[in-house]
Every structure is written in C-alpha cells, then in structure tokens.
Design a protein around this motif. Structure first.
Motif, PDB file in Angstrom:
ATOM      1  N   SER A 134      -6.154   3.356   4.359  1.00 57.06           N
ATOM      2  CA  SER A 134      -5.553   2.479   3.351  1.00 57.06           C
ATOM      3  C   SER A 134      -6.624   1.738   2.558  1.00 57.06           C
ATOM      4  O   SER A 134      -6.574   0.521   2.381  1.00 57.06           O
ATOM      5  CB  SER A 134      -4.593   1.470   4.004  1.00 57.06           C
ATOM      6  OG  SER A 134      -3.736   0.905   3.022  1.00 57.06           O
ATOM      7  N   SER A 171       0.793  -1.237   0.000  1.00 54.53           N
ATOM      8  CA  SER A 171       0.000   0.000   0.000  1.00 54.53           C
ATOM      9  C   SER A 171       0.818   1.276   0.000  1.00 54.53           C
ATOM     10  O   SER A 171       0.260   2.375  -0.062  1.00 54.53           O
ATOM     11  CB  SER A 171      -0.955   0.012   1.204  1.00 54.53           C
ATOM     12  OG  SER A 171      -2.031  -0.869   0.983  1.00 54.53           O
ATOM     13  N   LYS A 184       2.643   6.289   5.616  1.00 56.80           N
ATOM     14  CA  LYS A 184       1.734   5.312   5.005  1.00 56.80           C
ATOM     15  C   LYS A 184       2.295   3.917   5.226  1.00 56.80           C
ATOM     16  O   LYS A 184       3.464   3.653   4.921  1.00 56.80           O
ATOM     17  CB  LYS A 184       1.607   5.586   3.496  1.00 56.80           C
ATOM     18  CG  LYS A 184       0.679   4.629   2.765  1.00 56.80           C
ATOM     19  CD  LYS A 184      -0.757   4.959   3.064  1.00 56.80           C
ATOM     20  CE  LYS A 184      -1.665   3.779   2.726  1.00 56.80           C
ATOM     21  NZ  LYS A 184      -1.537   2.660   3.703  1.00 56.80           N
TER      22      LYS A 184
END
Length: 473
Positions: free
Chosen positions: A313, A101, A421
């Motif tokens: 996400s 991701s 992230k």
C-alpha cells in the motif's frame, strides 16, 4: 500482645491490596477482551447451515445484515457480487464514500491495463558537449522520470543503481567530466507555454521508509541514544508514525538521485569537487537539440511496481503510477493529466457513470476522493473478464495471514482464497477484492466504512467477519 495485633493489621492490609490488584487486573483483561471482540461480532456464528449454495448465500446475506444493523459508529457501503452477476449483498452500493487506499485498485488497474505488465520506467542520459580521449568537455544530462524507485529517496537500492551508472559511463568511454550534472525534470511539466521552475514541481506524499538506508532515514528523523532499565544503550529514532516507517514528506523528484550520482562521480574522481547539480524543467529557452543521446536505464517492471503499490500500500508508488499515465498519454507527468486517463478508462472501458466517482489523487490519501463500492466491484470484474494482465494484477494484492497489509488479518483456513486491498485514513476503513468460497463460488466484494472518527478496530473486525462468512458459502 501489641506486636501480634500490629502483625495482624499488616497482614490484613497486605491481603486487601492483593485482592484489589487481582480485581483490577481481571477488569483490565475483561476490557481488553471487550475491545478486541465486539459483542455484535461474537454473537454471529460463522457457520452456514444451508444445504445448497443458494441457501448459504441467503443465510450469509442475513448475517451480514444483522452485523451492519448492530454497528454503533459510522456509515457503510457494501457490494458483493458473484462472477455470474448474482448479488449476494448490497447496501448503499451506489453511494459515494471516501475509499482510502482502495483507490489504488483503480489506479493500478488503469496503469497495468493501458501500459502493460512489461512496461518499464526509463531514465535517459545525454551529453552536452564533446567527448574526446575519455574526457567529456561539457555537462552530463540526466533526464528524470516518474520511476518510484529513483524519483524519491525511500529505497536503498538507489545507491546500487547509481554505482552501476558510474560503471556504465566508463564503458561508454567517459573517464572525466569537465562540467556539471544537469537534471531535466521536464517529464513532469510537459510542453507548457509558460516556463516552470524546478521548485514548482515539488509535491507532498506519505512515504514508506521501510526499505530506506541510514542516510535516507536521517533526512526525516531524529536519533538519540537512551539507557534501558538493564543499563544497556538503545538507539531510538523519532519522527515516524507509531509502529510504522511512514512519514509525510515533500519531494522534489529525482533530486536525491541526482545528488547521489554526483557524489558517486566525485568519489570516483570523474567530476570536480566543485561540480554541482543544475536543476531544470521545461523552458523554451533551453536548446536541447545539441544534446547527444548516450544510453537509457530501465528500472523495475510495472508488474513489480504494482506489488509495492497494492501489497505494501505504498502511496508514493500509486501517485507515481498516476503521473506516469499522464506523462505517457498526454506528455505531462502530473496528477491532473493522469486523472484524465483514469476517467477516460472508467467511462469507455469499465463503462460506469461519472456520478460514481470524484478523484483527486491515485493513492487515496486525500479526503476529497469519493467512489462507490459498486464502482470498485465493476473495476475488479473488468480486470478479471477483459485484462490480459489480470494475473499480475491479481497477484499484486495482499493475501490474508500471509503478506502485505493483510498479513495479520482474516484468520481462516481458506484465507488463501482471498486477494484484497486494505484502506485506512482518519475515519475511513475499506477492504475490497476477490474471494473464492468453500464450495468454489467466486465473487467480488467491496466494504467501505466512513465517519469512524479515530476508532477503526471494530470496522476492520467487521470486514474480516464478512469475509469469513463469504468463505463458508
């Protein structure tokens, strides 16, 4: 005498069982402790003793090197640079890795930079017929878009939107519809020469059902009632990944939305019970010139979509961003056209070589995606130095110990100085983002681990430890 001997034997057996049980519990606890705290990470002190910033940077690099050399599984790539173009640590930063991701960092960067933070998804309504005395003699046409809130069936908000549409139709003077509801999904296929059927634009995704209602959940799961030990009844829902609301599903975009609208119109007495949804996509045989524009619905802003994409996400949101890029720039809302926009951006704006990436989707779900840690860092740098939407991009990222996918990670007093992230698919763990150290040094980092098999806990602990060390510079 026999009774005393018998009693002594019983006591001896009971004492032995208790001792064995205690040893087993202590061993289990020790094993849990070992699993949770890898020896190599426990041996590394998080304190940096250097008196200058430069000394602490060098000391930090040595400790990161020590951690990487002692790992037992997988291959890693690391790129850590300051905003002054200093390299704190680099290890295989130009090698290709599966990003999971972390690819969303690139997709969302291209989307918000090219479309703008204020961009909103638009859903258009047309009428195919004549409107007289409150009656539409013909069909109501819904032009589907890539709006992630409406094109799937994972958000209960869709019902509120549909009810608002019914009220809006009444305000436009439509009280009765003597026809069907037409769903036009041509945005997804563009002006192709060959006609494309509605079924051909289906696609698979791993969807997040955390915001779904019971009706939406029932489409993808099984429910049964069980009795607990205390005799109470409990509803158990099967079909989702353990400890999550994620599920692999097949989507035919906007169909759920259209069916929900049809049901609402029928319930309001505005459409016949035998009316249905007619699904069409691009075809030269369809005469759209006779359609009359009614109004447009504007959904969430791109800035809001990015929060779902990066903090939560959300894979569906990320791939819809990519399709939106394709639709807005090439007139075809497909993954392929969206990737063309991303590749042009990386080449012309970020100015990285095409050797640094191989892209298949926008979410990072595919194991066919490959990027270098250096590419991610350069994307993060570009957004800070050149993007007018940097604030929205930065705030779309998760904050450790606070929200998103980092809510329970990187437990440190300065954790709020990180925006990052996460990424995780089978055998892959990644973490990339922005960080500001104790002394005020700002930096970009990208840490990617591949080849982990099904064991990713230690790799995540390694990422967290590196971030804690960087915070101490």
């Amino acid at each position: 005498m026999r009774q005393q001997t018998k009693l002594s034997c019983y006591l001896y057996v009971l004492t032995s069982i208790m001792l064995v049980s205690t040893l087993l519990v202590e061993t289990a606890d020790a094993n849990v402790y070992k699993r949770r705290r890898p020896k190599v990470l426990s041996a590394v002190s998080l304190k940096l003793t250097g008196t200058s910033q430069a000394e602490r940077m060098a000391e930090c690099a040595e400790k990161i090197e020590q951690i990487l050399q002692a790992r037992k599984r997988g291959i890693m790539g690391v790129c850590i640079q300051t905003t002054d173009n200093e390299t704190i640590f680099a290890y295989q930063q130009n090698q290709l890795f599966k990003p999971a991701s972390n690819l969303k960092l690139i997709t969302s960067a291209v989307a918000i930079e090219t479309l703008g933070a204020d961009y909103r998804y638009r859903t258009d309504f047309f009428i195919d017929g004549t409107l007289k005395d409150g009656v539409l003699h013909g069909n109501l046409v819904l032009i589907g878009s890539t709006d992630p809130m409406l094109s799937g069936y994972f958000d209960k908000t869709i019902n509120e939107v549909v009810n608002a549409w019914v009220d809006t139709l009444r305000r436009y003077g439509i009280m009765k519809i003597e026809g069907d509801l037409i769903l036009d999904n041509s945005y997804y296929v563009g002006n192709r020469y060959q006609p494309i059927s509605a079924e051909e634009i289906r696609f698979a995704t791993v969807a997040n059902f955390s915001r779904a209602n019971e009706q939406q959940l029932s489409k993808v799961s099984r429910v049964r009632v069980i009795k607990t030990k205390d005799g109470k009844k409990r509803v158990v829902r099967r079909g989702f990944r353990r400890k999550s609301r994620l599920k692999m599903v097949t989507i035919e975009p906007n169909v759920y939305c259209a069916n929900t609208l049809l049901a609402a119109l029928q319930q309001a007495g505005m459409m016949h019970k035998d009316a249905h949804v007619e699904k069409i996509s691009y075809s030269r045989k369809i005469d759209r010139t006779r359609w009359k524009y009614l109004y447009s619905h504007y959904s969430i802003s791109l800035a809001e979509a990015l929060k779902a994409t990066n903090k939560r996400s959300d894979n569906f949101y990320a791939d819809q961003l990519l399709r939106t890029l394709g639709g807005e720039y090439y007139g075809e809302g497909s993954i392929e056209k969206g990737l063309e926009v991303v590749k042009e951006f990386l080449k012309n704006e970020v100015k990285v070589s095409s050797k640094e990436y191989k892209l298949t989707d926008g979410s990072g779900l595919s194991h066919e995606n490959f990027v270098t840690p250096h590419l991610i860092v350069e994307t993060l740098r570009y957004m800070r130095e050149h993007s007018k939407a940097f604030h929205e991009y930065y705030e779309s990222l998760a904050i450790p110990m606070t929200d998103g996918t980092l809510a329970g990670r990187i437990n440190h007093a300065l954790a709020h100085n990180i925006r990052a992230k996460t990424g995780s698919i089978t055998g892959v763990v990644s973490l990339s983002g922005y960080l500001k150290s104790r002394s005020g040094k700002e930096m970009y980092f990208s840490i990617i681990a591949n080849g982990l098999g099904r064991r990713s806990r230690h790799a995540k602990a390694l990422e967290d430890t590196i971030c804690k060390l960087l915070l101490e510079i």
